[in-house]
Design a protein around this motif. Structure first.
Motif, PDB file in Angstrom:
ATOM      1  N   ALA A  35       0.880  -1.317   0.133  1.00  0.00           N
ATOM      2  CA  ALA A  35       0.151   0.061   0.119  1.00  0.00           C
ATOM      3  C   ALA A  35       0.896   1.113  -0.033  1.00  0.00           C
ATOM      4  O   ALA A  35       0.515   2.245  -0.729  1.00  0.00           O
ATOM      5  N   VAL A  36       1.910   1.063   0.858  1.00  0.00           N
ATOM      6  CA  VAL A  36       2.782   2.301   0.800  1.00  0.00           C
ATOM      7  C   VAL A  36       3.443   2.603  -0.598  1.00  0.00           C
ATOM      8  O   VAL A  36       3.634   3.930  -1.023  1.00  0.00           O
ATOM      9  N   GLU A  37       4.043   1.507  -0.974  1.00  0.00           N
ATOM     10  CA  GLU A  37       4.633   1.545  -2.317  1.00  0.00           C
ATOM     11  C   GLU A  37       3.574   2.133  -3.290  1.00  0.00           C
ATOM     12  O   GLU A  37       4.089   3.041  -4.266  1.00  0.00           O
ATOM     13  N   GLN A  38       2.331   1.738  -3.485  1.00  0.00           N
ATOM     14  CA  GLN A  38       1.501   2.152  -4.495  1.00  0.00           C
ATOM     15  C   GLN A  38       1.275   3.916  -4.259  1.00  0.00           C
ATOM     16  O   GLN A  38       1.191   4.546  -5.152  1.00  0.00           O
ATOM     17  N   MET A  39       1.257   4.118  -2.866  1.00  0.00           N
ATOM     18  CA  MET A  39       0.983   5.610  -2.584  1.00  0.00           C
ATOM     19  C   MET A  39       2.331   6.411  -3.080  1.00  0.00           C
ATOM     20  O   MET A  39       2.046   7.565  -3.641  1.00  0.00           O
ATOM     21  N   ARG A  40       3.238   5.764  -2.681  1.00  0.00           N
ATOM     22  CA  ARG A  40       4.573   6.631  -3.085  1.00  0.00           C
ATOM     23  C   ARG A  40       4.593   6.731  -4.489  1.00  0.00           C
ATOM     24  O   ARG A  40       4.926   7.732  -4.909  1.00  0.00           O
ATOM     25  N   ALA A  41       4.109   5.818  -5.571  1.00  0.00           N
ATOM     26  CA  ALA A  41       4.485   5.907  -6.844  1.00  0.00           C
ATOM     27  C   ALA A  41       3.614   7.198  -7.254  1.00  0.00           C
ATOM     28  O   ALA A  41       3.861   7.912  -8.157  1.00  0.00           O
ATOM     29  N   GLU A  42       2.212   7.014  -6.809  1.00  0.00           N
ATOM     30  CA  GLU A  42       1.399   8.115  -7.165  1.00  0.00           C
ATOM     31  C   GLU A  42       1.915   9.340  -6.659  1.00  0.00           C
ATOM     32  O   GLU A  42       1.618  10.564  -7.437  1.00  0.00           O
ATOM     33  N   ALA A  43       2.309   9.652  -5.526  1.00  0.00           N
ATOM     34  CA  ALA A  43       2.563  10.821  -5.101  1.00  0.00           C
ATOM     35  C   ALA A  43       3.760  11.362  -5.877  1.00  0.00           C
ATOM     36  O   ALA A  43       4.030  12.550  -6.255  1.00  0.00           O
ATOM     37  N   LEU A  44       4.741  10.473  -6.186  1.00  0.00           N
ATOM     38  CA  LEU A  44       5.953  10.955  -6.976  1.00  0.00           C
ATOM     39  C   LEU A  44       5.466  11.124  -8.604  1.00  0.00           C
ATOM     40  O   LEU A  44       6.297  12.118  -9.098  1.00  0.00           O
ATOM     41  N   GLY A  45       4.481  10.574  -8.894  1.00  0.00           N
ATOM     42  CA  GLY A  45       3.928  10.871 -10.288  1.00  0.00           C
ATOM     43  C   GLY A  45       3.045  12.259 -10.230  1.00  0.00           C
ATOM     44  O   GLY A  45       2.557  12.462 -11.630  1.00  0.00           O
ATOM     45  N   ALA A  46       2.492  12.715  -9.139  1.00  0.00           N
ATOM     46  CA  ALA A  46       1.772  13.815  -9.157  1.00  0.00           C
ATOM     47  C   ALA A  46       2.178  14.761 -10.226  1.00  0.00           C
ATOM     48  O   ALA A  46       3.352  15.227 -10.252  1.00  0.00           O
ATOM     49  N   PRO A  47       1.370  15.471 -11.045  1.00  0.00           N
ATOM     50  CA  PRO A  47       1.551  16.405 -12.031  1.00  0.00           C
ATOM     51  C   PRO A  47       1.888  17.909 -11.584  1.00  0.00           C
ATOM     52  O   PRO A  47       2.381  18.751 -12.151  1.00  0.00           O
ATOM     53  N   THR A  48       2.016  18.077 -10.177  1.00  0.00           N
ATOM     54  CA  THR A  48       2.216  19.407  -9.587  1.00  0.00           C
ATOM     55  C   THR A  48       3.042  19.163  -8.162  1.00  0.00           C
ATOM     56  O   THR A  48       2.766  18.207  -7.393  1.00  0.00           O
ATOM     57  N   ARG A  49       3.967  19.893  -7.694  1.00  0.00           N
ATOM     58  CA  ARG A  49       4.722  19.908  -6.511  1.00  0.00           C
ATOM     59  C   ARG A  49       3.731  20.775  -5.614  1.00  0.00           C
ATOM     60  O   ARG A  49       4.015  20.395  -4.379  1.00  0.00           O
ATOM     61  N   GLY A  50       2.716  21.365  -5.859  1.00  0.00           N
ATOM     62  CA  GLY A  50       1.992  21.921  -5.023  1.00  0.00           C
ATOM     63  C   GLY A  50       2.289  23.606  -5.113  1.00  0.00           C
ATOM     64  O   GLY A  50       2.967  24.106  -5.684  1.00  0.00           O
ATOM     65  N   VAL A  51       1.869  24.099  -3.927  1.00  0.00           N
ATOM     66  CA  VAL A  51       1.979  25.430  -3.650  1.00  0.00           C
ATOM     67  C   VAL A  51       2.734  25.720  -2.360  1.00  0.00           C
ATOM     68  O   VAL A  51       2.761  24.926  -1.479  1.00  0.00           O
ATOM     69  N   VAL A  52       3.181  26.821  -2.153  1.00  0.00           N
ATOM     70  CA  VAL A  52       3.927  27.370  -0.890  1.00  0.00           C
ATOM     71  C   VAL A  52       2.930  28.097  -0.071  1.00  0.00           C
ATOM     72  O   VAL A  52       2.244  29.080  -0.729  1.00  0.00           O
ATOM     73  N   ALA A  53       2.731  27.684   1.013  1.00  0.00           N
ATOM     74  CA  ALA A  53       1.757  28.387   2.122  1.00  0.00           C
ATOM     75  C   ALA A  53       2.153  28.383   3.380  1.00  0.00           C
ATOM     76  O   ALA A  53       3.323  27.845   3.695  1.00  0.00           O
ATOM     77  N   TYR A  54       1.631  29.030   4.303  1.00  0.00           N
ATOM     78  CA  TYR A  54       1.990  29.357   5.533  1.00  0.00           C
ATOM     79  C   TYR A  54       3.558  29.591   5.526  1.00  0.00           C
ATOM     80  O   TYR A  54       4.360  29.388   6.235  1.00  0.00           O
ATOM     81  N   GLY A  55       3.928  30.764   4.396  1.00  0.00           N
ATOM     82  CA  GLY A  55       5.403  30.925   4.214  1.00  0.00           C
ATOM     83  C   GLY A  55       5.956  31.566   5.719  1.00  0.00           C
ATOM     84  O   GLY A  55       7.218  31.510   5.849  1.00  0.00           O
TER      85      GLY A  55
END
Length: 289
Positions: A35-55
């Motif tokens: 389960a961890v491996e599958q989630m890791r693969a999905e997270a690493l393949g996400a099309p965005t790094r996200g945003v900077v918040a709570y700077g």
């Protein structure tokens, strides 16, 4: 998805000096490796790094993206109360969605959080909505390394992959990733209910999870202030301040001790507006419930 659950840890079983750490951070359960491996693969393949918040809380290098929130937009990452729905990103991550569903928890918000190498979340308390009763924060490390640690209760704690962890933000704490690679965690804020209570019934730490930080000596303090003063003289005040902020990750300082060092540095140089700015920052970042 959730496997081994050890016997509940009492403060005595936690070992000398570990009761306060266990109160703030603990393993709750081991997770199936697949389960961890599958989630890791999905997270690493996400099309965005996200945003900077709570700077205000970080050095830079901490990126978040939402999987469950109130708008469905993965770049809406400022957490708050309410009943969340899947974001467009979670819809592209079926293994992660299945894992969250099987946990059976009452979610408030779920995010992916990435901390780049040489990055810090400065000493702080988390946001007020998590300090109210009935709200809890869970961490599922997907990618980590030994230099990625949480500092809390005078100890350095490495949240290892393969377990589900509880973080209680009632004490000041900070996070760093000093060498890399990226640290990538799934963070779930949840409401207390029977499912959560069952999951959280057996908090524990392994013997190697936490290490006590040394106390700062007078010589240590003098050396740090001397180095910071040299950086100010060379025209690098930001570098001087970050040198002192990083003391929180090296020494078991009293709460807000790093901010006091910076204010003291500026006050000693008669830079009173800068000293007052850091006193205000301390009050803001360490606000009490």
């Amino acid at each position: 998805m959730v496997t081994t659950l050890p016997a509940a840890a009492t403060p005595e079983q936690a070992g000398p000096g570990r009761a306060e750490v266990l109160d703030q951070v603990a393993r709750l359960a081991d997770l199936e490796e697949s389960a961890v491996e599958q989630m890791r693969a999905e997270a690493l393949g996400a099309p965005t790094r996200g945003v900077v918040a709570y700077g205000d809380y970080q050095s830079g290098g901490w990126w978040t993206t939402s999987l469950l929130n109130h708008s469905g937009d993965p770049h809406d990452v400022v957490i708050g109360d309410g009943r969340p729905r899947p974001t467009s990103l979670l819809e592209e991550m079926p293994a992660t969605a299945r894992f969250l569903d099987l946990l059976g928890l009452d979610f408030m918000y779920v995010r992916l959080a990435r901390l780049e190498p040489h990055s810090y979340l400065w000493e702080h308390r988390d946001y007020a909505e998590l300090r109210e009763r009935g709200r809890h924060r869970l961490h599922i490390p997907l990618v980590t390394n030994p230099s990625a640690v949480l500092i809390t209760a005078g100890a350095r704690v490495h949240l290892a992959a393969g377990s589900l962890w509880r973080l209680t933000p009632s004490r000041a704490h900070g996070v760093c990733n000093t060498t890399g690679p990226d640290r990538l965690h799934l963070i779930a804020d949840v409401y207390a209910d029977d499912a959560y209570q069952a999951l959280a019934a057996r908090p524990h730490l392994h013997d190697t999870d936490a290490a006590d930080l040394p106390q700062m000596t007078a010589a240590d303090r003098a050396g740090l202030l001397a180095r910071a003063g040299q950086l100010v003289d060379l025209g690098f005040p930001d570098a001087a301040e970050q040198t002192l902020l990083r003391a929180f990750y090296t020494y078991a300082l009293p709460e807000g001790g790093a901010y006091d060092l910076i204010a003291g540095l500026h006050a000693g140089r008669r830079a009173h507006p800068d000293a007052n700015r850091w006193r205000a920052a301390k009050a803001y970042l360490l606000v009490r419930p």
